[in-house]
Design a protein around this motif. Structure first.
Motif, PDB file in Angstrom:
ATOM      1  N   ASN A 530       0.827  -1.216   0.000  1.00  0.00           N
ATOM      2  CA  ASN A 530       0.000   0.000   0.000  1.00  0.00           C
ATOM      3  C   ASN A 530       0.858   1.261   0.000  1.00  0.00           C
ATOM      4  O   ASN A 530       0.449   2.311   0.524  1.00  0.00           O
ATOM      5  CB  ASN A 530      -0.949   0.034   1.205  1.00  0.00           C
ATOM      6  CG  ASN A 530      -2.126  -0.893   1.025  1.00  0.00           C
ATOM      7  OD1 ASN A 530      -2.371  -1.394  -0.071  1.00  0.00           O
ATOM      8  ND2 ASN A 530      -2.851  -1.145   2.092  1.00  0.00           N
ATOM      9  N   ASP A 531       2.064   1.175  -0.591  1.00  0.00           N
ATOM     10  CA  ASP A 531       2.995   2.312  -0.658  1.00  0.00           C
ATOM     11  C   ASP A 531       3.335   2.861   0.730  1.00  0.00           C
ATOM     12  O   ASP A 531       3.594   4.062   0.895  1.00  0.00           O
ATOM     13  CB  ASP A 531       2.428   3.440  -1.535  1.00  0.00           C
ATOM     14  CG  ASP A 531       2.378   3.041  -3.000  1.00  0.00           C
ATOM     15  OD1 ASP A 531       3.205   2.202  -3.407  1.00  0.00           O
ATOM     16  OD2 ASP A 531       1.521   3.569  -3.731  1.00  0.00           O
ATOM     17  N   LEU A 532       3.333   1.998   1.731  1.00  0.00           N
ATOM     18  CA  LEU A 532       3.670   2.414   3.090  1.00  0.00           C
ATOM     19  C   LEU A 532       5.151   2.786   3.170  1.00  0.00           C
ATOM     20  O   LEU A 532       6.019   1.970   2.866  1.00  0.00           O
ATOM     21  CB  LEU A 532       3.369   1.285   4.070  1.00  0.00           C
ATOM     22  CG  LEU A 532       3.795   1.529   5.518  1.00  0.00           C
ATOM     23  CD1 LEU A 532       2.934   2.610   6.151  1.00  0.00           C
ATOM     24  CD2 LEU A 532       3.712   0.236   6.324  1.00  0.00           C
ATOM     25  N   PRO A 533       5.486   4.030   3.582  1.00  0.00           N
ATOM     26  CA  PRO A 533       6.897   4.409   3.701  1.00  0.00           C
ATOM     27  C   PRO A 533       7.479   3.995   5.048  1.00  0.00           C
ATOM     28  O   PRO A 533       6.803   4.027   6.075  1.00  0.00           O
ATOM     29  CB  PRO A 533       6.851   5.939   3.575  1.00  0.00           C
ATOM     30  CG  PRO A 533       5.513   6.319   4.119  1.00  0.00           C
ATOM     31  CD  PRO A 533       4.582   5.171   3.806  1.00  0.00           C
ATOM     32  N   LEU A 534       8.736   3.599   5.026  1.00  0.00           N
ATOM     33  CA  LEU A 534       9.432   3.210   6.244  1.00  0.00           C
ATOM     34  C   LEU A 534      10.866   3.692   6.139  1.00  0.00           C
ATOM     35  O   LEU A 534      11.529   3.481   5.117  1.00  0.00           O
ATOM     36  CB  LEU A 534       9.398   1.690   6.433  1.00  0.00           C
ATOM     37  CG  LEU A 534      10.137   1.148   7.661  1.00  0.00           C
ATOM     38  CD1 LEU A 534       9.444   1.586   8.948  1.00  0.00           C
ATOM     39  CD2 LEU A 534      10.229  -0.382   7.605  1.00  0.00           C
ATOM     40  N   SER A 553      17.327   4.207  14.438  1.00  0.00           N
ATOM     41  CA  SER A 553      15.960   4.702  14.610  1.00  0.00           C
ATOM     42  C   SER A 553      15.085   4.175  13.488  1.00  0.00           C
ATOM     43  O   SER A 553      15.549   3.954  12.364  1.00  0.00           O
ATOM     44  CB  SER A 553      15.915   6.239  14.613  1.00  0.00           C
ATOM     45  OG  SER A 553      16.741   6.758  15.633  1.00  0.00           O
ATOM     46  N   LEU A 554      13.810   3.978  13.777  1.00  0.00           N
ATOM     47  CA  LEU A 554      12.826   3.514  12.800  1.00  0.00           C
ATOM     48  C   LEU A 554      11.607   4.411  12.839  1.00  0.00           C
ATOM     49  O   LEU A 554      11.239   4.929  13.891  1.00  0.00           O
ATOM     50  CB  LEU A 554      12.393   2.076  13.096  1.00  0.00           C
ATOM     51  CG  LEU A 554      13.290   0.930  12.626  1.00  0.00           C
ATOM     52  CD1 LEU A 554      12.823  -0.371  13.259  1.00  0.00           C
ATOM     53  CD2 LEU A 554      13.258   0.817  11.115  1.00  0.00           C
ATOM     54  N   GLY A 555      10.964   4.597  11.679  1.00  0.00           N
ATOM     55  CA  GLY A 555       9.737   5.379  11.649  1.00  0.00           C
ATOM     56  C   GLY A 555       9.199   5.508  10.249  1.00  0.00           C
ATOM     57  O   GLY A 555       9.804   5.059   9.277  1.00  0.00           O
ATOM     58  N   ARG A 666       6.482   4.498  18.041  1.00  0.00           N
ATOM     59  CA  ARG A 666       5.449   5.459  17.712  1.00  0.00           C
ATOM     60  C   ARG A 666       4.810   5.081  16.377  1.00  0.00           C
ATOM     61  O   ARG A 666       5.483   4.607  15.474  1.00  0.00           O
ATOM     62  CB  ARG A 666       6.045   6.861  17.640  1.00  0.00           C
ATOM     63  CG  ARG A 666       6.402   7.406  19.021  1.00  0.00           C
ATOM     64  CD  ARG A 666       6.821   8.848  18.938  1.00  0.00           C
ATOM     65  NE  ARG A 666       8.177   8.956  18.396  1.00  0.00           N
ATOM     66  CZ  ARG A 666       8.772  10.119  18.189  1.00  0.00           C
ATOM     67  NH1 ARG A 666       8.138  11.231  18.451  1.00  0.00           N
ATOM     68  NH2 ARG A 666       9.997  10.162  17.710  1.00  0.00           N
ATOM     69  N   PRO A 667       3.522   5.305  16.204  1.00  0.00           N
ATOM     70  CA  PRO A 667       2.836   4.821  15.004  1.00  0.00           C
ATOM     71  C   PRO A 667       3.205   5.566  13.736  1.00  0.00           C
ATOM     72  O   PRO A 667       2.979   5.065  12.666  1.00  0.00           O
ATOM     73  CB  PRO A 667       1.354   5.014  15.344  1.00  0.00           C
ATOM     74  CG  PRO A 667       1.354   6.111  16.359  1.00  0.00           C
ATOM     75  CD  PRO A 667       2.615   5.940  17.151  1.00  0.00           C
ATOM     76  N   SER A 668       3.714   6.762  13.822  1.00  0.00           N
ATOM     77  CA  SER A 668       3.990   7.496  12.591  1.00  0.00           C
ATOM     78  C   SER A 668       5.086   8.508  12.836  1.00  0.00           C
ATOM     79  O   SER A 668       5.447   8.815  13.964  1.00  0.00           O
ATOM     80  CB  SER A 668       2.725   8.216  12.096  1.00  0.00           C
ATOM     81  OG  SER A 668       2.315   9.172  13.051  1.00  0.00           O
ATOM     82  N   PHE A 669       5.589   9.038  11.709  1.00  0.00           N
ATOM     83  CA  PHE A 669       6.639  10.040  11.758  1.00  0.00           C
ATOM     84  C   PHE A 669       6.006  11.422  11.668  1.00  0.00           C
ATOM     85  O   PHE A 669       5.170  11.680  10.814  1.00  0.00           O
ATOM     86  CB  PHE A 669       7.613   9.819  10.592  1.00  0.00           C
ATOM     87  CG  PHE A 669       8.495  11.000  10.315  1.00  0.00           C
ATOM     88  CD1 PHE A 669       8.298  11.757   9.174  1.00  0.00           C
ATOM     89  CD2 PHE A 669       9.502  11.365  11.185  1.00  0.00           C
ATOM     90  CE1 PHE A 669       9.097  12.835   8.902  1.00  0.00           C
ATOM     91  CE2 PHE A 669      10.301  12.448  10.926  1.00  0.00           C
ATOM     92  CZ  PHE A 669      10.105  13.188   9.774  1.00  0.00           C
TER      93      PHE A 669
END
Length: 672
Positions: A530-534, A553-555, A666-669
């Protein structure tokens, strides 16, 4: 003037195969034109005529006839098909038993249909070309697009398709047909004005036409557009073909194949509007030669945008040429979907030199050695961006357009940005040499970001991956691994690496060549379902070449998030400000210092997985043995909920004994 020999009336007409007027002989002329030299009977002076000859098969007699002036040939039907077993060749027609071959049924069906439609002649590539004559084959391939374009109708014979009882065809059957996947059939689809489609039994399936309609069969143009990934307007109006950019035209062939590697280039000659000699045996170099010939005749820098929309791994491993041009046509597959590009009205140098591709580009600085070449999606884009003494209305209105967009919040036009790496050691004065950034493919940015970009004449060189892999590592660099195998298995692809220099991409891991002094920061951007950016942020801290700590770090992050920090107002930051901005961006994500790990929680709906409650991506920092060599491994864990509301977990096995428990992410950036 002297009297002509009576046989001269054959000029502009036809002759049986192998027959030419007396007192004449054939020679091969320039540009694959056949030259017939006639001798005046009384003066003995030589008269030279040039023409392209064409053989047509008489639909009534099944005999070949040769027409020396293609412009006045009779109306003919032309066949589009894929080659199969026992095709009838030019040599077979000279024998008596060719009707027993399997391929003759195809010829018979084509001739019968042509006679029904009122045509006396047909052209079929299997038997109308003497492929044993290399000069004739070269002439035919260079002329084939024009021959299909000049035909009255093109019969498309789908040997692997069988219509239903209602003699209808659905999109799935058409998409799965071999005809859609072959390289040579692309020009056979685009060039003719009228096409009729038939199944294996010569049952009529449908039509597509640029200038007519049919009452007894259905129009399948929309179905063809979906199957071939070509815009429907192109299929309905062939005049639009040569208005499309080279990148878009190459995208039409990106998912097709040919038996010989060279034919993947030769089948595009007519679509690009170029001619060149055929050199079977040159392999994939034919596609480079095709692009160089196109550059020689046309000013269309979109050739440089190969790799747009593709994962880094595809771009990195397929760069096998020292040229800045694409080694394979499949690298243009990203243009099969939006954005729609128009050919830019740029009147500037665009040529191939021994120093690379010379071109004038609109460059936006990211840092000292990284630039973004901006390609607008509208034809007017370069004009109102050009800063010169020749002020145009577009250039005068540019500041007003920008102010209006800022006040009204209008949606920005998109621009394709091509990342380039500056080569300071090879550059001298105004002689600026750049190379492709293989781990940062072309991508979309808003047009407003380009306000401070400047036109610069540059020389772009390619990067041969073999030379990168064999290059010895510098003593001030160390190599560190990032294992992305589990992430790729879950449908994520590597979208970009910043900075793109000093990094090597394998299928399941990334090797970073890190300079062993101060702070060194990297961003790895992924695109998921779904074009989810990471985004993965890595910060290495050194003191006297010793790695003190590694921060991970991840987000949720895209390359545009990175650019907003690097060029916040369309201008590159200073070195110190840039380092602070990158550190601030990286630390705004979920992360911990080494030793340890960091995790990021993704809701199931973001992945498009209804049965997944959420997934956790974990970055593990590992030390290999007793050395200071540390790697980062990305892990994946899914938490499911069944139809009864019961939860179950599925995860990849890994050792947590030395890392403690997973910390919540955290769920999003969120940009600062």
């Amino acid at each position: 003037m002297g009297r002509w020999h009576p046989c001269m009336n054959l000029i502009g007409g036809c002759a049986a195969v192998g027959i030419r007027p007396k007192n004449s002989y054939l020679k091969e002329g320039p540009n694959n034109l056949k030259i017939t030299i006639f001798r005046n009977v009384f003066t003995s002076r030589l008269i030279v005529f040039q023409f392209r000859s064409m053989r047509l098969l008489n639909a009534h007699t099944r005999l070949l006839e040769e027409f020396f002036d293609v412009d006045i040939t009779p109306k003919y039907a032309i066949l589009s098909h894929t080659w199969g077993k026992e095709e009838v060749t030019f040599q077979d027609l000279q024998s008596e038993d060719y009707e027993s071959k399997t391929g003759y049924r195809k010829i018979e069906g084509c001739c019968v249909r042509a006679v029904q439609d009122g045509y006396d002649y047909v052209w079929i590539d299997t038997c109308c070309i003497d492929k044993k004559d290399s000069s004739e084959l070269s002439e035919a391939i260079n002329s084939m697009y024009q021959w299909y374009s000049a035909s009255a109708v093109c019969y498309v014979y789908l040997a692997d398709v069988e219509a239903d009882e209602g003699k209808q065809i659905d999109g799935t059957l058409l998409s799965n047909s071999r005809w859609v996947a072959r390289g040579w059939t692309l020009q056979e689809l685009l060039a003719p004005a009228n096409l009729l489609f038939f199944d294996h039994h010569w049952h009529e399936l449908g039509f597509t036409s640029k200038n007519a309609s049919s009452n007894h069969v259905s129009d399948i143009t929309s179905m063809l557009s979906a199957a071939t990934r070509i815009n429907e307007s192109i299929l309905r109006d062939r005049r639009l073909i040569h208005r499309a950019t080279a990148a878009e035209r190459f995208s039409w062939a990106a998912h097709r194949q040919t038996t010989k590697k060279e034919d993947m280039a030769y089948c595009l000659l007519g679509i690009l509007g170029v001619n060149m000699p055929l050199l079977y045996g040159e392999g994939e170099s034919a596609f480079i030669r095709l692009q160089r010939e196109y550059i020689r005749q046309y000013n269309d820098p979109t050739l440089l945008l190969w790799g747009f929309g593709l994962p880094c791994q595809d771009l990195f491993w397929r760069s096998t040429s020292d040229w800045a041009l694409a080694p394979f046509v499949s690298l243009f597959s990203g243009f099969s979907s939006p954005p729609k590009m128009e050919r830019n009205n740029v009147l500037s140098t665009f040529s191939c030199t021994n120093n690379g591709v010379e071109v004038e580009l609109l460059l936006l600085g990211v840092d000292k050695n990284i630039k973004l070449a901006c390609f607008g999606t509208s034809a007017e884009f370069p004009l109102h961006r050009r800063k010169s003494s020749d002020l145009t209305l577009a250039s005068l209105l540019s500041p007003l357009r920008r102010l209006k967009n800022e006040r009204t919040g209008s949606t920005d036009q998109t621009v394709i940005a091509l990342p380039l790496l500056y080569r300071p050691n090879e550059s001298r004065g105004d002689f600026n040499i750049y190379e492709r950034a293989l781990l940062w493919p072309p991508f979309l940015i808003p047009e407003s970001l380009c306000w401070n970009a400047e036109w610069t004449r540059v020389y772009i060189q390619g990067v041969n991956i073999q030379s990168v892999l064999l290059k010895p590592s510098h003593k001030i660099y160390r190599e560190y691994l990032v294992d992305i195998e589990m992430l790729t298995k879950e449908g994520f692809s590597l979208d970009a690496v910043y900075p793109p220099a000093n990094a090597i991409s394998l299928t399941t891991r990334i090797t970073l060549q890190v300079q062993t002094e101060g702070f060194q920061r990297f961003f790895l951007i992924f695109k998921g379902p779904n074009d989810l950016p990471l985004g993965l942020f890595l910060e290495y801290e050194f003191e006297k070449t010793k790695l003190l700590q590694l921060r991970v770090s991840l987000g949720e992050m895209t390359m545009m998030d990175v650019l907003h920090y690097l060029i916040p107002r369309g201008e590159a930051l200073s070195g110190r400000a840039r380092r602070k901005a990158l550190a601030k961006l990286g630390r705004s994500l979920q992360g911990v210092l080494d030793p340890g790990m960091t995790s990021f929680k993704i809701p199931g709906e973001r992945l498009g997985r209804p049965t997944t409650n959420y997934a956790i991506v974990t970055a593990l920092v590992r030390r290999l043995g007793n050395s200071h060599f540390r790697s980062v491994k990305l892990q994946w864990e899914e938490h499911h909920t069944d139809r009864h509301g019961r939860r179950s977990d599925s995860s990849t096995e890994y050792d947590l004994s030395s890392h403690g428990e997973i910390e919540p992410g955290r769920p999003s950036f969120v940009k600062s």
